[in-house]
Design a protein around this motif. Structure first.
Motif, PDB file in Angstrom:
ATOM      1  N   ALA A  66       0.602  28.196  -1.107  1.00 52.52           N
ATOM      2  CA  ALA A  66      -0.592  28.890  -0.607  1.00 52.52           C
ATOM      3  C   ALA A  66      -1.811  27.971  -0.605  1.00 52.52           C
ATOM      4  O   ALA A  66      -2.486  27.829   0.416  1.00 52.52           O
ATOM      5  CB  ALA A  66      -0.868  30.131  -1.459  1.00 52.52           C
ATOM      6  N   ALA A  67      -2.080  27.368  -1.728  1.00 52.46           N
ATOM      7  CA  ALA A  67      -3.272  26.511  -1.826  1.00 52.46           C
ATOM      8  C   ALA A  67      -3.285  25.841  -3.191  1.00 52.46           C
ATOM      9  O   ALA A  67      -2.527  26.210  -4.100  1.00 52.46           O
ATOM     10  CB  ALA A  67      -4.546  27.340  -1.645  1.00 52.46           C
ATOM     11  N   THR A  68      -4.143  24.842  -3.316  1.00 57.96           N
ATOM     12  CA  THR A  68      -4.464  24.283  -4.634  1.00 57.96           C
ATOM     13  C   THR A  68      -5.860  24.794  -4.984  1.00 57.96           C
ATOM     14  O   THR A  68      -6.809  24.593  -4.221  1.00 57.96           O
ATOM     15  CB  THR A  68      -4.442  22.749  -4.610  1.00 57.96           C
ATOM     16  OG1 THR A  68      -3.125  22.293  -4.250  1.00 57.96           O
ATOM     17  CG2 THR A  68      -4.810  22.186  -5.988  1.00 57.96           C
ATOM     18  N   SER A  77      -6.836  22.755 -12.446  1.00 58.81           N
ATOM     19  CA  SER A  77      -6.354  22.872 -11.063  1.00 58.81           C
ATOM     20  C   SER A  77      -4.931  23.402 -11.077  1.00 58.81           C
ATOM     21  O   SER A  77      -4.130  23.044 -11.959  1.00 58.81           O
ATOM     22  CB  SER A  77      -6.393  21.509 -10.359  1.00 58.81           C
ATOM     23  OG  SER A  77      -7.714  21.055 -10.215  1.00 58.81           O
ATOM     24  N   PHE A  78      -4.635  24.212 -10.060  1.00 61.14           N
ATOM     25  CA  PHE A  78      -3.305  24.822  -9.977  1.00 61.14           C
ATOM     26  C   PHE A  78      -2.813  24.811  -8.519  1.00 61.14           C
ATOM     27  O   PHE A  78      -3.588  25.106  -7.603  1.00 61.14           O
ATOM     28  CB  PHE A  78      -3.325  26.284 -10.454  1.00 61.14           C
ATOM     29  CG  PHE A  78      -3.764  26.469 -11.872  1.00 61.14           C
ATOM     30  CD1 PHE A  78      -2.851  26.439 -12.914  1.00 61.14           C
ATOM     31  CD2 PHE A  78      -5.113  26.672 -12.169  1.00 61.14           C
ATOM     32  CE1 PHE A  78      -3.259  26.618 -14.228  1.00 61.14           C
ATOM     33  CE2 PHE A  78      -5.526  26.848 -13.481  1.00 61.14           C
ATOM     34  CZ  PHE A  78      -4.603  26.823 -14.512  1.00 61.14           C
ATOM     35  N   ASP A  79      -1.521  24.467  -8.362  1.00 60.22           N
ATOM     36  CA  ASP A  79      -0.847  24.733  -7.083  1.00 60.22           C
ATOM     37  C   ASP A  79      -0.381  26.186  -7.124  1.00 60.22           C
ATOM     38  O   ASP A  79       0.270  26.604  -8.087  1.00 60.22           O
ATOM     39  CB  ASP A  79       0.376  23.825  -6.903  1.00 60.22           C
ATOM     40  CG  ASP A  79      -0.003  22.421  -6.440  1.00 60.22           C
ATOM     41  OD1 ASP A  79      -1.151  22.228  -6.026  1.00 60.22           O
ATOM     42  OD2 ASP A  79       0.869  21.526  -6.507  1.00 60.22           O
ATOM     43  N   ALA A 130       0.125  24.297 -13.142  1.00 58.86           N
ATOM     44  CA  ALA A 130      -0.941  23.372 -13.503  1.00 58.86           C
ATOM     45  C   ALA A 130      -0.639  21.981 -12.953  1.00 58.86           C
ATOM     46  O   ALA A 130       0.482  21.488 -13.063  1.00 58.86           O
ATOM     47  CB  ALA A 130      -1.096  23.314 -15.014  1.00 58.86           C
ATOM     48  N   VAL A 131      -1.650  21.348 -12.312  1.00 56.21           N
ATOM     49  CA  VAL A 131      -1.504  19.994 -11.767  1.00 56.21           C
ATOM     50  C   VAL A 131      -2.684  19.142 -12.217  1.00 56.21           C
ATOM     51  O   VAL A 131      -3.753  19.657 -12.570  1.00 56.21           O
ATOM     52  CB  VAL A 131      -1.432  20.017 -10.223  1.00 56.21           C
ATOM     53  CG1 VAL A 131      -0.145  20.692  -9.757  1.00 56.21           C
ATOM     54  CG2 VAL A 131      -2.633  20.731  -9.609  1.00 56.21           C
ATOM     55  N   ASP A 132      -2.480  17.824 -12.215  1.00 56.18           N
ATOM     56  CA  ASP A 132      -3.517  16.903 -12.664  1.00 56.18           C
ATOM     57  C   ASP A 132      -4.540  16.604 -11.574  1.00 56.18           C
ATOM     58  O   ASP A 132      -5.701  16.306 -11.855  1.00 56.18           O
ATOM     59  CB  ASP A 132      -2.898  15.586 -13.142  1.00 56.18           C
ATOM     60  CG  ASP A 132      -2.037  15.783 -14.384  1.00 56.18           C
ATOM     61  OD1 ASP A 132      -2.328  16.721 -15.146  1.00 56.18           O
ATOM     62  OD2 ASP A 132      -1.077  15.015 -14.563  1.00 56.18           O
TER      63      ASP A 132
END
Length: 744
Positions: A88-90, A97-99, A115-117
């Motif tokens: 859907a979105a980051t 931040s989340f994908d 969770a993403v860096d």
């Protein structure tokens, strides 16, 4: 730090509800929305990621939980959502931040936040060149092993995993490692096998449904769903397609025992079935973002398609070769009349057909074998066992000693058997044998050994702990039978039965002809002993009388004796002539030409003028259609029918004989009717037999061969002959000549 291995109960491993674990992996969180758009279920790690208590999020809107801006960013992506997760979105929520992945399942709209860096959105731009380059690397001539090795290298380059394996499942479910890409941190498993028990049935089914699965850290503590069940259905949530789905604690322990803390698997689906897996391992925890996972999934799908294409091409080539051999064998089987001898003549091709080392044919008491086979006694015992225990059109096994223990005595010669029953009633079999193929399997750990803890019940079972290479030597098995060989063998059996049926029909036809010939021979014997002997006796008797009366009797008496001698000799000569004519009917070739039947009938009437003499005979000849037939034979048949009519109307004045004909769709029908004495229909079956008479010879002279000749002539032309009568009211004879004559 690796956790200590807990004791895990494996007694119900195959029944574990892995689709409904009730929890997720904690490197992300879940929000489940109702159709009205309110949050009805969350993961209990919400506070860790968002700083909000899970209970506080229930019943709220997405904007309430994530903030207005984040909700506005996501809402346009929530309108077209399917059962499989889509990106859907980051988003940025607070400092994290989340994908965001979304899918709709089990009545809920599931939002998974990984969770993403990075701060920016996932970048899928590298996906197209990656896929394009991989396609260019694959060649149609490459083996499956080489294509798998290239896929393993590409996926390790994308993900950074320490080890990437590509393995195929065999018929028993064991996984055979075909290719590996390894940076040396983890041990190599190339060429080794993993027992089928490592992957339970329900896990294999889930691999087909959801083709990619990631485990971020085998030491994770799962985040439970709040509430525990789906609030809309009151049943446990089905998380089959959730990327964050928690996995079985059995599998997590298995990973730790294997020395891997992160794993990812990509399913290889070929012809709709789980062909194998791309299995990725890492010694330390590792998260692979959705865009990279998508790239790996695409590479896996391309590899699966190329595997399917390669296998189909190989299968087609194999089947064409087997079919070519089968056609050659069948051609050889039609050369002679003895089926067993014919089969024996094509034994080399039969071995090539089944890639066998020996073959045998068992038909009642006859056994013919070729190559390496059990001895005759062993073959009879094996066939008796097959007759009792197998009931299909084909029986095959590559482990005959396991299925039939007496075969252990000759397993080196016949560990594999392909048995084809040729009869359902009798012990008729065609058997192929394959020799023992002793081979070794390198297992990643002994699949038969138990952990020490398992030897002391009632302690619960634990996942296996040893993955050290263990070599097993397999005896009592042959090379497996290829599915194409089995299908071609079934076709071969059908063709054999067709040949056997054709032979049976030929034998039945021959038996019918022999039966008819035997009856004719019996009649011939009777005629020789009676009909032919009678005029000869008359000749001898009257000659003796003539000699005795020489010089004493009157000239008139001697003339009467000589006349009787002449009549008897004439009758004997006619009988011999008729016999010769009847014999010729079965041997002479037909020479069909167009015939004017009106002219042919008239010529027969002219020939009968001497027999008619002064009698009044009314001939009524209709407009007869022309036919194509042998004129000599047809004239003889017509003459016999008309002569018969003249003879049996001898007591009528006038005699009336009618000849008519009509052309029908496939044949021309002719009738010869008279007003003579007729015959009893109870004996019509004897009418066309050789030397068969329905009237006394003293009343109506004749040899009894004329009507038999008529039938033989008509049947040689492919037609039919029949007769009807009412005693004292005449008889009607009918015969047909087809428009298209058989090859004669």
């Amino acid at each position: 730090m690796t956790q200590a291995s807990p004791t895990i109960d494996l007694s119900s491993c195959d029944r574990e509800a892995i689709r409904m674990p009730g929890s997720i992996q904690p490197h992300g969180f879940v929000l489940a929305l109702s159709p009205q758009g309110t949050v009805v279920q969350v993961s209990d790690n919400l506070e860790r990621h968002l700083g909000k208590h899970p209970e506080a999020a229930l019943g709220r809107t997405l904007a309430d939980v994530l903030g207005t801006d984040t909700a506005a960013q996501l809402e346009p992506e929530l309108t077209r959502v399917g059962a499989r997760p889509s990106f859907a979105a980051t988003v940025r929520v607070g400092a994290s931040s989340f994908d965001v992945l979304v899918h709709r399942y089990d009545s809920l709209l599931m939002l998974e936040f990984e969770a993403v860096d990075r701060i920016g959105a996932a970048d899928f731009r590298h996906l197209y060149p990656l896929v394009g380059d991989f396609l260019l690397q694959l060649s149609d001539a490459e083996t499956i092993e080489k294509m798998s090795a290239k896929a393993a290298d590409e996926i390790r380059a994308v993900t950074g995993f320490n080890r990437v394996l590509v393995y195929k499942f065999d018929e028993e479910g064991h996984g055979h490692v075909l290719a590996e890409s390894n940076d040396g941190v983890l041990p190599s498993y190339l060429g080794q096998r993993f027992p089928a028990s490592d992957i339970p049935k329900q896990a294999r089914e889930l691999y087909v449904a959801n083709r990619i699965r990631l485990i971020h850290d085998a030491n994770y503590a799962p985040a439970r769903l709040v509430p525990q069940n789906n609030p809309l259905t009151e049943a446990p949530n089905d998380l089959s397609f959730a990327a964050l789905r928690s996995v079985s604690p059995v599998h997590l322990q298995y990973m730790r025992n294997m020395g891997t803390l992160a794993s990812m698997s990509v399913s290889l689906i070929v012809k709709g079935e789980l062909w194998g897996l791309i299995s990725c391992h890492n010694a330390a925890p590792r998260h692979i973002t959705f865009d990279k996972r998508t790239a790996c999934e695409q590479l896996g799908q391309i590899l699966a398609l190329r595997i399917q294409s390669r296998e189909l091409a190989d299968e087609l080539q194999f089947r064409l070769e087997v079919r070519r051999i089968m056609v050659s064998v069948l051609a050889g089987l039609t050369q002679g009349s003895d089926f067993i001898e014919n089969m024996g003549s094509v034994f080399p091709e039969l071995l090539q057909f089944a890639r066998a080392s020996g073959a045998a044919i068992v038909v009642d008491d006859r056994i013919v074998s070729y190559g390496d086979t059990p001895n005759e006694t062993q073959l009879r015992e094996l066939v008796a066992w097959l007759q009792l225990n197998t009931h299909d059109d084909l029986y095959y096994t590559d482990k005959l000693p396991e299925q039939y223990p007496p075969a252990q005595a000759y397993q080196r010669t016949a560990s594999g058997l392909l048995a084809m029953p040729i009869s359902r009633i009798h012990e008729h079999y065609l058997l192929w044998f394959r020799p023992e193929f002793v081979y070794t399997i390198d297992w990643a750990g002994n699949p038969h050994a138990k952990d020490p803890a398992q030897d002391a019940p009632p302690a619960p079972l634990t996942p296996r702990t040893s993955f050290a290479s263990w070599r097993e030597t397999v005896h009592g098995a042959s090379a497996p039978w290829h599915p194409g060989e089995i299908e071609m063998a079934l076709e071969f059996r059908t063709a054999l039965l067709g040949i056997a049926l054709e032979r049976a029909e030929q034998m039945a036809e021959l038996a019918e002809e022999l039966g008819r010939a035997n009856k004719e021979l019996e009649a011939f014997s009777y005629s020789v002993s009676h009909d032919l002997r009678a005029p000869l006796r008359h000749i001898v008797g009257f000659s003796d009388l003539l000699l005795e009366a020489a010089g004493n009797d009157t000239l008139e008496k001697r003339q009467r004796f000589l006349k009787n001698i002449k009549e008897s000799a004439r009758l004997a000569g006619k009988l011999v002539d008729d016999l010769l004519s009847f014999s010729q009917m079965g041997r002479a070739s037909l020479r069909p030409v167009p015939i004017d039947m009106n002219e042919l009938v008239q010529s027969c009437i002219d020939k009968l003028a001497i027999d008619v003499g002064e009698r009044r005979v009314e001939w009524h000849v209709g407009a007869l259609p022309a036919i194509t037939a042998d004129p000599t034979f047809i004239q003889l048949a017509l003459y016999n029918l008309l002569s018969n009519a003249v003879k049996f109307t001898g007591q009528k004045d006038p005699a009336v004989i009618r000849i008519d004909g009509r052309r029908e769709a496939t044949e021309t029908v002719f009738t010869v009717a008279d007003n003579g004495i007729g015959f009893n229909m109870d004996y019509v079956h004897k009418l066309f037999g050789v030397f068969q008479r329905l009237h006394r010879m003293e009343d109506f002279h004749g040899t009894g061969i004329g009507l038999a000749n008529v039938r033989r002539i008509v049947e040689r032309h492919g037609g039919r002959v029949a007769a009807e009568s009412v005693p004292a009211h005449g008889a009607t004879f009918t015969f047909t000549i087809p428009h298209s004559l058989p090859n004669a």
